[in-house]
Design an enzyme around this catalytic site. Structure first.
Site, PDB file in Angstrom:
ATOM      1  N   GLY A 128       0.835  -1.198   0.000  1.00 11.66           N
ATOM      2  CA  GLY A 128       0.000   0.000   0.000  1.00 11.66           C
ATOM      3  C   GLY A 128       0.867   1.243   0.000  1.00 11.66           C
ATOM      4  O   GLY A 128       1.950   1.258  -0.591  1.00 11.66           O
ATOM      5  N   GLU A 129       0.387   2.293   0.646  1.00 13.92           N
ATOM      6  CA  GLU A 129       1.100   3.570   0.777  1.00 13.92           C
ATOM      7  C   GLU A 129       1.234   4.333  -0.545  1.00 13.92           C
ATOM      8  O   GLU A 129       1.805   5.404  -0.582  1.00 13.92           O
ATOM      9  CB  GLU A 129       2.529   3.376   1.341  1.00 13.92           C
ATOM     10  CG  GLU A 129       2.614   2.705   2.677  1.00 13.92           C
ATOM     11  CD  GLU A 129       4.055   2.548   3.159  1.00 13.92           C
ATOM     12  OE1 GLU A 129       4.988   3.038   2.476  1.00 13.92           O
ATOM     13  OE2 GLU A 129       4.257   1.931   4.219  1.00 13.92           O
ATOM     14  N   GLY A 130       0.755   3.766  -1.654  1.00 13.04           N
ATOM     15  CA  GLY A 130       0.991   4.381  -2.957  1.00 13.04           C
ATOM     16  C   GLY A 130       2.278   3.909  -3.598  1.00 13.04           C
ATOM     17  O   GLY A 130       2.728   4.493  -4.593  1.00 13.04           O
TER      18      GLY A 130
END
Length: 352
Positions: free
Chosen positions: A317-319
């Site tokens: 995740g997190e971009g």
């Protein structure tokens, strides 16, 4: 019902399609030999309505929020406090997304969408808290309809603000302990993909905890009795979270302003699915950056009839998928703008 007219997401202009492909096919290479990079160049040029597209002020927006279910310990191995601790790590530029974005040449902006923590007002982040985490959806909806509207509007405003600063490509990432559970419920309900096919490890659930996570989410689904015919906003309201809702608003705003959307992994794709149900035309503006290792991601991408750019066996995740894929977008634009044609290079084209 969602006010769809708020976001005037229009189908992309196809008037330049033949000209874009002609320009690509006249480059010094066999037509189609750069595969997905050519398709990406076509998509970017098409969205921008330009034979000389550009990628300006790229940014990854990380929306952070907490989920009531996380306090139960039924679906996640990490405590809820990790959400705000990771937000502070983002701000200290110590997370994976910070390192990857620096290499990719992208800015990182962190948003407090609904973390159960009071952040100092002076921190370099967007303070957009809707509430201190969502409610536990085992007992009722995760958020009120009013809170959902506020989250959608805030997300829209955040995207609008970065667009005003000059960006035309926005990556959508997130942070929130428990949010793979919310994403699983949203995706399963909207797409009719079974929870067994959606529910994965998340932050590391395995063995008995993974079985417990699936059992818990099946009980939640049975309790709320929502189907794919329900209004997408109702499904969003029921399962949360605030970070997912703000991503939905941000994605709709970005597409309505003709920006390229970089969709990260499983949770970001859940937000995209809600936005897609509100405005199906958004699909033409989206780049699905990578194939997440989270169980249901393959299924939802197949449901959307899209293919991811990369498969790096990531599920953070997190971009991070946005940062990993962005160099490919830069290469795609460079192919259109900088690569010689057969004529300009004095190279013989194939025989007619």
């Amino acid at each position: 019902m969602t006010n769809k007219s708020q976001w005037a997401v229009k189908a992309v202009n196809t008037a330049f399609d033949s000209q874009i492909w002609e320009k690509l096919n006249l480059k010094t290479k066999p037509p189609g030999s750069l595969g997905k990079i050519e398709q990406l160049a076509f998509q970017i040029a098409r969205v921008q309505g330009s034979l000389a597209p550009s990628l300006n002020e790229p940014v990854v927006l990380i929306f952070a929020g907490d989920h009531g279910i996380a306090k139960s310990g039924l679906v996640n191995p990490y405590p809820q406090e990790v959400t705000h601790q990771m937000v502070l790590n983002f701000l200290a530029e110590g997370a994976a997304i910070n390192a990857m974005a620096r290499v990719a040449g992208m800015e990182v902006t962190v948003i407090d969408s609904g973390v159960t923590h009071d952040f100092t007002a002076s921190l370099p982040m967007i303070h957009s808290k809707i509430g201190y985490g969502t409610a536990d959806y085992r007992n009722g909806p995760a958020m009120s309809l009013e809170a959902c509207h506020q989250a959608l509007q805030k997300g829209s405003e955040i995207a609008g603000d970065v667009i005003l600063k000059g960006t035309n490509v926005i990556g959508f990432g997130e942070m929130g302990i428990g949010n793979t559970s919310a994403a699983s419920l949203i995706i399963s309900t909207l797409s009719n993909i079974s929870l067994e096919e959606c529910v994965g490890k998340g932050t590391g659930a395995s063995g008995d905890l993974l079985k417990q996570k699936l059992t818990t989410l099946k009980e939640v689904h049975a309790f709320h009795r929502l189907s794919s015919t329900a209004d997408p906003e109702q499904i969003l309201t029921t399962y949360g979270g605030f970070e997912i809702a703000q991503m939905v608003g941000g994605m709709l705003e970005a597409a309505s302003r003709k920006c390229i959307l970089l969709v990260d992994g499983f949770i970001s794709t859940a937000a995209f699915l809600v936005a897609f149900k509100i405005a199906p035309e958004i699909i033409e503006y989206a780049v699905f950056t990578h194939q997440s290792e989270e169980l249901g991601h393959t299924k939802v991408l197949s449901y959307l009839k899209v293919k991811p750019l990369l498969d790096l066996q990531m599920r953070l995740g997190e971009g991070t998928g946005c940062a990993a894929s962005f160099p490919l977008l830069k290469m795609a634009v460079a192919i259109l703008n900088e690569m010689a044609s057969f004529e300009s290079a004095g190279v013989s084209d194939k025989s007619n």
